[in-house]
Motif scaffolding. Structure first.
Motif, short mmCIF file in Angstrom:
data_model
loop_
_atom_site.label_atom_id
_atom_site.label_comp_id
_atom_site.label_asym_id
_atom_site.label_seq_id
_atom_site.Cartn_x
_atom_site.Cartn_y
_atom_site.Cartn_z
N PHE A 198 39.02 40.94 39.50
CA PHE A 198 40.15 41.85 39.36
C PHE A 198 40.07 42.51 38.00
O PHE A 198 39.85 41.83 37.00
N TYR A 199 40.26 43.82 37.97
CA TYR A 199 40.18 44.57 36.73
C TYR A 199 41.33 45.58 36.69
O TYR A 199 41.83 46.01 37.73
N PRO A 200 41.76 45.99 35.48
CA PRO A 200 42.94 46.86 35.36
C PRO A 200 42.81 48.26 35.95
O PRO A 200 43.70 48.69 36.69
N GLU A 201 41.75 49.00 35.60
CA GLU A 201 41.71 50.39 36.05
C GLU A 201 40.29 50.94 35.99
O GLU A 201 39.64 50.88 34.94
N LYS A 209 22.74 38.35 43.93
CA LYS A 209 22.45 38.36 45.37
C LYS A 209 21.35 37.35 45.70
O LYS A 209 21.43 36.66 46.72
N ALA A 210 20.34 37.27 44.85
CA ALA A 210 19.24 36.34 45.09
C ALA A 210 19.74 34.89 45.08
O ALA A 210 19.15 34.02 45.73
N SER A 211 20.85 34.65 44.40
CA SER A 211 21.45 33.32 44.36
C SER A 211 22.53 33.17 45.44
O SER A 211 23.25 32.17 45.47
N GLY A 212 22.66 34.19 46.29
CA GLY A 212 23.56 34.10 47.43
C GLY A 212 24.96 34.64 47.23
O GLY A 212 25.83 34.42 48.08
N TYR A 213 25.20 35.35 46.14
CA TYR A 213 26.55 35.86 45.85
C TYR A 213 26.72 37.32 46.25
O TYR A 213 25.84 38.14 46.04
N THR A 214 27.90 37.62 46.79
CA THR A 214 28.34 38.98 47.06
C THR A 214 29.43 39.27 46.03
O THR A 214 30.30 38.42 45.78
N VAL A 215 29.41 40.44 45.42
CA VAL A 215 30.41 40.82 44.43
C VAL A 215 31.39 41.83 45.04
O VAL A 215 30.97 42.81 45.65
N LEU A 216 32.67 41.58 44.83
CA LEU A 216 33.74 42.49 45.24
C LEU A 216 34.67 42.69 44.05
O LEU A 216 35.12 41.72 43.45
N GLY A 217 34.96 43.96 43.71
CA GLY A 217 35.89 44.26 42.63
C GLY A 217 37.21 44.76 43.21
O GLY A 217 37.21 45.50 44.19
N VAL A 218 38.34 44.36 42.61
CA VAL A 218 39.66 44.75 43.09
C VAL A 218 40.48 45.36 41.96
O VAL A 218 40.56 44.79 40.87
N SER A 219 41.08 46.52 42.25
CA SER A 219 42.02 47.13 41.30
C SER A 219 43.13 47.80 42.09
O SER A 219 43.11 47.85 43.32
N ARG A 220 44.10 48.35 41.38
CA ARG A 220 45.21 49.06 42.03
C ARG A 220 44.85 50.52 42.28
O ARG A 220 45.65 51.27 42.83
N GLU A 227 48.99 39.68 43.43
CA GLU A 227 50.04 38.65 43.40
C GLU A 227 49.54 37.35 44.02
O GLU A 227 49.78 36.26 43.50
N ALA A 228 48.84 37.44 45.15
CA ALA A 228 48.34 36.25 45.84
C ALA A 228 47.37 35.45 44.98
O ALA A 228 47.30 34.23 45.08
N TYR A 229 46.63 36.15 44.14
CA TYR A 229 45.64 35.49 43.27
C TYR A 229 46.16 35.22 41.86
O TYR A 229 45.43 34.72 41.02
N GLY A 230 47.41 35.58 41.58
CA GLY A 230 47.98 35.31 40.26
C GLY A 230 47.40 36.18 39.16
O GLY A 230 47.36 35.78 38.00
N THR A 231 46.97 37.40 39.52
CA THR A 231 46.32 38.26 38.53
C THR A 231 47.24 39.39 38.06
O THR A 231 46.76 40.38 37.51
N TRP A 232 48.53 39.24 38.28
CA TRP A 232 49.51 40.20 37.78
C TRP A 232 50.50 39.41 36.95
O TRP A 232 51.11 38.45 37.43
N GLY A 233 50.65 39.78 35.68
CA GLY A 233 51.58 39.03 34.84
C GLY A 233 51.59 39.52 33.42
O GLY A 233 51.07 40.58 33.09
N GLU A 234 52.21 38.72 32.57
CA GLU A 234 52.33 39.06 31.16
C GLU A 234 51.00 38.86 30.45
O GLU A 234 50.28 37.90 30.71
N VAL A 286 53.35 43.72 30.97
CA VAL A 286 53.07 43.19 32.29
C VAL A 286 52.01 44.08 32.93
O VAL A 286 52.12 45.31 32.90
N GLY A 287 50.98 43.46 33.46
CA GLY A 287 49.90 44.22 34.08
C GLY A 287 48.87 43.32 34.70
O GLY A 287 49.10 42.14 34.92
N VAL A 288 47.71 43.90 34.98
CA VAL A 288 46.62 43.17 35.60
C VAL A 288 45.98 42.23 34.59
O VAL A 288 45.64 42.65 33.48
N LEU A 289 45.81 40.99 34.99
CA LEU A 289 45.09 40.01 34.17
C LEU A 289 43.64 40.03 34.66
O LEU A 289 43.36 39.70 35.81
#
Length: 157
Positions: A38-41, A62-73, A102-109, A118-121
């Protein structure tokens, strides 16, 4: 403000639209390891540094099996611009109403330039193949974050 998640908790499922307006659901990634950050903007200096860091390390993740997804508003149009501007090679997701934040607790002081706002953590979650959170990292730094994450995952080069 929402509660923070911890390692061992089930990752809250969600469906958001990506930079192309297509729906993406976390449950579609069951059986895969996911790095959800999660990132601010989009298109701001720190967020671009972090996104480009993920971009530059994506092949080894990816070679280690990870997929990356970024989330912002940000809306999908801005995410598309970010993907094009920074030549990103992973999916960005739009959460304009902050439901997933909110579900991941990434919005707060947080402290910004000496003031409490108050914003994206800026936060990252490592989710295993069964949808269980393995790492819950809050208030991470944009610069050097991927190197720190790789070290925590035992992927340090």
């Amino acid at each position: 403000m929402s509660d923070r998640l911890e390692a061992g908790a089930s990752a809250p499922d969600f469906t958001l639209v990506d930079q192309d307006g297509a729906p993406v659901s976390l449950h579609d990634y069951r059986g895969q390891k996911v790095i959800l950050y999660f990132y601010p903007e989009a298109l701001t200096e720190g967020c671009q540094k972090q996104a480009c860091d993920f971009r530059d390390n994506l092949n080894s993740l990816k070679a280690s099996g990870y997929t990356v997804l970024g989330v912002s508003r940000d809306d999908p149009a801005k995410l598309t611009k970010a993907v094009e501007t920074d030549h990103l090679n992973f999916t960005l997701l739009s959460d304009p109403d902050r439901t997933v934040h909110e579900a991941y607790g990434t919005w707060g002081e947080k402290s910004m330039y000496g003031k409490t706002v108050v914003g994206v953590l800026r936060s990252t979650f490592v989710i295993d193949e069964q949808g269980v959170i393995q790492q819950a990292l809050y208030n991470v730094k944009a610069t050097g974050h991927v190197a720190m994450l790789r070290k925590k995952l035992g992927l340090a080069a």
